[in-house]
Design a protein around this motif. Structure first.
Motif, PDB file in Angstrom:
ATOM      1  N   ALA A 184       0.846  -1.191   0.000  1.00  0.00           N
ATOM      2  CA  ALA A 184       0.000   0.000   0.000  1.00  0.00           C
ATOM      3  C   ALA A 184       0.881   1.241   0.000  1.00  0.00           C
ATOM      4  O   ALA A 184       1.956   1.249   0.603  1.00  0.00           O
ATOM      5  N   PRO A 185       0.446   2.317  -0.655  1.00  0.00           N
ATOM      6  CA  PRO A 185       1.238   3.542  -0.669  1.00  0.00           C
ATOM      7  C   PRO A 185       1.318   4.171   0.715  1.00  0.00           C
ATOM      8  O   PRO A 185       0.384   4.073   1.519  1.00  0.00           O
ATOM      9  N   LEU A 186       2.429   4.832   0.982  1.00  0.00           N
ATOM     10  CA  LEU A 186       2.667   5.456   2.275  1.00  0.00           C
ATOM     11  C   LEU A 186       3.048   6.911   2.084  1.00  0.00           C
ATOM     12  O   LEU A 186       3.653   7.286   1.070  1.00  0.00           O
ATOM     13  N   VAL A 187       2.707   7.722   3.058  1.00  0.00           N
ATOM     14  CA  VAL A 187       3.215   9.089   3.110  1.00  0.00           C
ATOM     15  C   VAL A 187       4.407   9.092   4.051  1.00  0.00           C
ATOM     16  O   VAL A 187       4.286   8.770   5.236  1.00  0.00           O
ATOM     17  N   GLY A 188       5.560   9.395   3.509  1.00  0.00           N
ATOM     18  CA  GLY A 188       6.778   9.440   4.304  1.00  0.00           C
ATOM     19  C   GLY A 188       7.374  10.823   4.262  1.00  0.00           C
ATOM     20  O   GLY A 188       6.720  11.805   3.866  1.00  0.00           O
ATOM     21  N   SER A 189       8.620  10.932   4.693  1.00  0.00           N
ATOM     22  CA  SER A 189       9.294  12.221   4.650  1.00  0.00           C
ATOM     23  C   SER A 189      10.771  12.002   4.365  1.00  0.00           C
ATOM     24  O   SER A 189      11.316  10.927   4.629  1.00  0.00           O
ATOM     25  N   LEU A 190      11.371  13.014   3.817  1.00  0.00           N
ATOM     26  CA  LEU A 190      12.780  12.955   3.470  1.00  0.00           C
ATOM     27  C   LEU A 190      13.388  14.329   3.713  1.00  0.00           C
ATOM     28  O   LEU A 190      12.868  15.340   3.241  1.00  0.00           O
ATOM     29  N   GLU A 191      14.470  14.378   4.491  1.00  0.00           N
ATOM     30  CA  GLU A 191      15.135  15.654   4.743  1.00  0.00           C
ATOM     31  C   GLU A 191      16.371  15.753   3.863  1.00  0.00           C
ATOM     32  O   GLU A 191      17.205  14.848   3.840  1.00  0.00           O
ATOM     33  N   LEU A 192      16.463  16.859   3.155  1.00  0.00           N
ATOM     34  CA  LEU A 192      17.574  17.077   2.236  1.00  0.00           C
ATOM     35  C   LEU A 192      18.382  18.292   2.660  1.00  0.00           C
ATOM     36  O   LEU A 192      17.824  19.362   2.936  1.00  0.00           O
ATOM     37  N   ASP A 193      19.696  18.139   2.705  1.00  0.00           N
ATOM     38  CA  ASP A 193      20.580  19.260   2.999  1.00  0.00           C
ATOM     39  C   ASP A 193      20.681  20.153   1.775  1.00  0.00           C
ATOM     40  O   ASP A 193      20.517  19.704   0.636  1.00  0.00           O
ATOM     41  N   ALA A 296       5.661  13.258  -6.611  1.00  0.00           N
ATOM     42  CA  ALA A 296       4.708  12.156  -6.741  1.00  0.00           C
ATOM     43  C   ALA A 296       3.459  12.398  -5.899  1.00  0.00           C
ATOM     44  O   ALA A 296       2.321  12.201  -6.365  1.00  0.00           O
ATOM     45  N   LEU A 297       3.651  12.810  -4.651  1.00  0.00           N
ATOM     46  CA  LEU A 297       2.502  13.085  -3.783  1.00  0.00           C
ATOM     47  C   LEU A 297       1.692  14.248  -4.325  1.00  0.00           C
ATOM     48  O   LEU A 297       0.457  14.182  -4.415  1.00  0.00           O
ATOM     49  N   LEU A 302      -3.137  16.343  -7.057  1.00  0.00           N
ATOM     50  CA  LEU A 302      -3.650  17.174  -8.151  1.00  0.00           C
ATOM     51  C   LEU A 302      -4.610  16.378  -9.029  1.00  0.00           C
ATOM     52  O   LEU A 302      -5.671  16.878  -9.419  1.00  0.00           O
ATOM     53  N   ARG A 303      -4.242  15.136  -9.323  1.00  0.00           N
ATOM     54  CA  ARG A 303      -5.112  14.285 -10.137  1.00  0.00           C
ATOM     55  C   ARG A 303      -6.448  14.040  -9.424  1.00  0.00           C
ATOM     56  O   ARG A 303      -7.512  14.049 -10.061  1.00  0.00           O
ATOM     57  N   ALA A 304      -6.409  13.837  -8.111  1.00  0.00           N
ATOM     58  CA  ALA A 304      -7.646  13.605  -7.359  1.00  0.00           C
ATOM     59  C   ALA A 304      -8.535  14.839  -7.384  1.00  0.00           C
ATOM     60  O   ALA A 304      -9.772  14.734  -7.436  1.00  0.00           O
ATOM     61  N   VAL A 305      -7.947  16.018  -7.352  1.00  0.00           N
ATOM     62  CA  VAL A 305      -8.717  17.258  -7.406  1.00  0.00           C
ATOM     63  C   VAL A 305      -9.339  17.447  -8.784  1.00  0.00           C
ATOM     64  O   VAL A 305     -10.515  17.799  -8.919  1.00  0.00           O
ATOM     65  N   ALA A 369      -5.905  11.298  -2.408  1.00  0.00           N
ATOM     66  CA  ALA A 369      -5.011  11.253  -3.572  1.00  0.00           C
ATOM     67  C   ALA A 369      -5.360  10.084  -4.477  1.00  0.00           C
ATOM     68  O   ALA A 369      -5.823   9.039  -4.006  1.00  0.00           O
ATOM     69  N   ASP A 370      -5.117  10.260  -5.760  1.00  0.00           N
ATOM     70  CA  ASP A 370      -5.344   9.180  -6.729  1.00  0.00           C
ATOM     71  C   ASP A 370      -4.027   8.438  -6.935  1.00  0.00           C
ATOM     72  O   ASP A 370      -3.372   8.552  -7.975  1.00  0.00           O
ATOM     73  N   THR A 371      -3.643   7.661  -5.927  1.00  0.00           N
ATOM     74  CA  THR A 371      -2.363   6.955  -5.990  1.00  0.00           C
ATOM     75  C   THR A 371      -2.401   5.788  -6.971  1.00  0.00           C
ATOM     76  O   THR A 371      -1.371   5.435  -7.548  1.00  0.00           O
TER      77      THR A 371
END
Length: 405
Positions: A184-193, A296-297, A302-305, A369-371
């Motif tokens: 299943a799709p997940l909402v995660g996070s990523l920190e970038l310097d 991607a998120l 946007l597609r769902a809207v 969202a339309d994942t």
């Protein structure tokens, strides 16, 4: 013939194999979604004028592919498409762009009026080969569409290889991401310097306007620019939600350089009656965009809207060619960019996406969202998840690159 039982071999957005029949079906679908001409295209129109000549750099995927199909399908153009695609090996199939190009060439017809070159567009050798073909076959070029996305570029003048990075500028950025590593799709996070100065500069060298200008210089030096010549390069602006990693990041610095290059080219081409613009396209699922955190998120929301109001690359390419050919007036913003993204940047649309973005978690994702659509679109980039394709049957994976004529 090489019949193989193939599997995607994917993890998340990365696919190891492409499916030739699925890739061909994607091009067929794109062809059918592109308007047919009002009348059959002959070598010359009723006034005796020859059909226009287009050079599309980056013709095998995304907006470059859509622009190529629209040039062929709607306008019957002649010319050349350039892409850099991997052939089949013992371990892997050819790239998706290889199979898509083969099918595009088949739909273009057997007369050789639109050829395809498999080469590194950044290289001097590719420019020489392409211009030799154009000079011998057509004489001069009417349009050049530049739609190149690559992770690295070797400067043909210095021999130095530059590598692009996807990073914010100035400060670190914690990005919401969409992940498909599990069932299943997940909402995660990523920190970038933030990027260092040399990383920013290298990204500009790869994704900015340096190579676009080299192509225009090469054409003008060879006398291959026809009166009224028009060149465009694809760019993107997007939402303020993705701005820290896109428009305000290293990629944005490169896109700003691309837009600055357009203004310089406009000045260079004006004495020849030519024009140069960047084209701000709307969001799309491409191999390049899937590598950018948050995109991607954002695109799934946007597609769902928008639902079916999400404009495809075929629709946007059709719109672009209407403006380039004069069938419709150029729709420019205050920075003289052609805008194809007004459907995405509409205030009400963006407000709805913002609201969903703030509420997006793994638990709320299915309703916001339309994942499923997004995941299928990623698969289609490699010929997977295409309705009507028999993935259980062995596939003919050895497909020849079309002859350049």
């Amino acid at each position: 013939m090489t019949l193989r039982q193939i599997k995607p071999g994917n993890r998340g957005f990365l696919y190891l194999n492409s499916h030739p029949a699925g890739c061909a079906a994607v091009v067929d679908d794109l062809w059918e979604r592109t308007p047919a001409p009002a009348a059959p295209a002959d070598a010359a129109d009723s006034s005796g004028a020859e059909r226009p000549v287009a050079l599309v750099i980056g013709s095998s995927a995304g907006y470059g592919l859509a622009a190529t199909v629209a040039a062929l399908r709607t306008h019957g153009m002649r010319g050349l498409g350039i892409a850099f695609e991997a052939p089949e090996t013992e371990r892997r199939t050819a790239s998706g762009g290889w199979y898509r190009t083969a099918r595009t060439a088949a739909l273009a017809g057997p007369d050789g009026d639109f050829a395809f070159l498999n080469a590194d567009a950044f290289s001097a050798a590719a420019k020489e080969q392409a211009l030799d073909h154009l000079a011998a076959r057509y004489g001069k070029v009417d349009y050049l569409v530049y739609s190149v996305a690559a992770p690295r570029r070797t400067d043909p003048g210095t021999g130095e290889t530059h590598h692009s990075v996807i990073k914010p500028l100035g400060s670190a950025y914690r990005a919401k991401t969409l992940q498909f590593d599990g069932d299943a799709p997940l909402v995660g996070s990523l920190e970038l310097d933030p990027a260092a100065g040399p990383e920013r500069d290298a990204t500009v060298q790869v994704m900015g306007g340096a190579d676009w200008k080299l192509w225009i210089d090469a054409l003008t030096d060879r006398g291959l620019v026809r009166d009224g010549f028009h060149t465009v390069a694809l760019t993107y602006v997007g939402s303020d939600l993705t701005a820290p990693i896109y428009r305000a990041g290293t990629i944005g610095a490169a896109k700003q350089h691309l837009e600055d290059t357009a203004r310089r080219l406009q000045q260079d081409l004006a004495p020849l009656g030519g024009r140069a613009h960047t084209v701000v396209a709307g969001a799309a699922v491409t191999q390049a965009s899937t590598a950018i955190p948050s995109i991607a998120l954002y695109t799934s929301l946007l597609r769902a809207v928008l639902g079916d109001g999400f404009r495809s690359t075929a629709q946007q390419a059709t719109d672009l060619w209407e403006q380039l050919t004069g069938a419709a007036p150029l729709r420019l913003d205050e920075e003289q960019r052609i805008r194809l993204d007004r459907w995405e940047m509409d205030d009400e649309v963006q407000a709805a996406v913002h609201e969903r973005w703030a509420a997006a978690t793994t638990d709320t994702l299915p309703e916001l969202a339309d994942t499923a659509w997004f995941r299928a679109q990623v698969g289609r980039l490699y010929g997977w998840d295409v309705p009507g394709t028999d993935y259980a049957a062995p596939a003919e994976t050895t497909v020849a690159w079309p002859a350049t004529g």
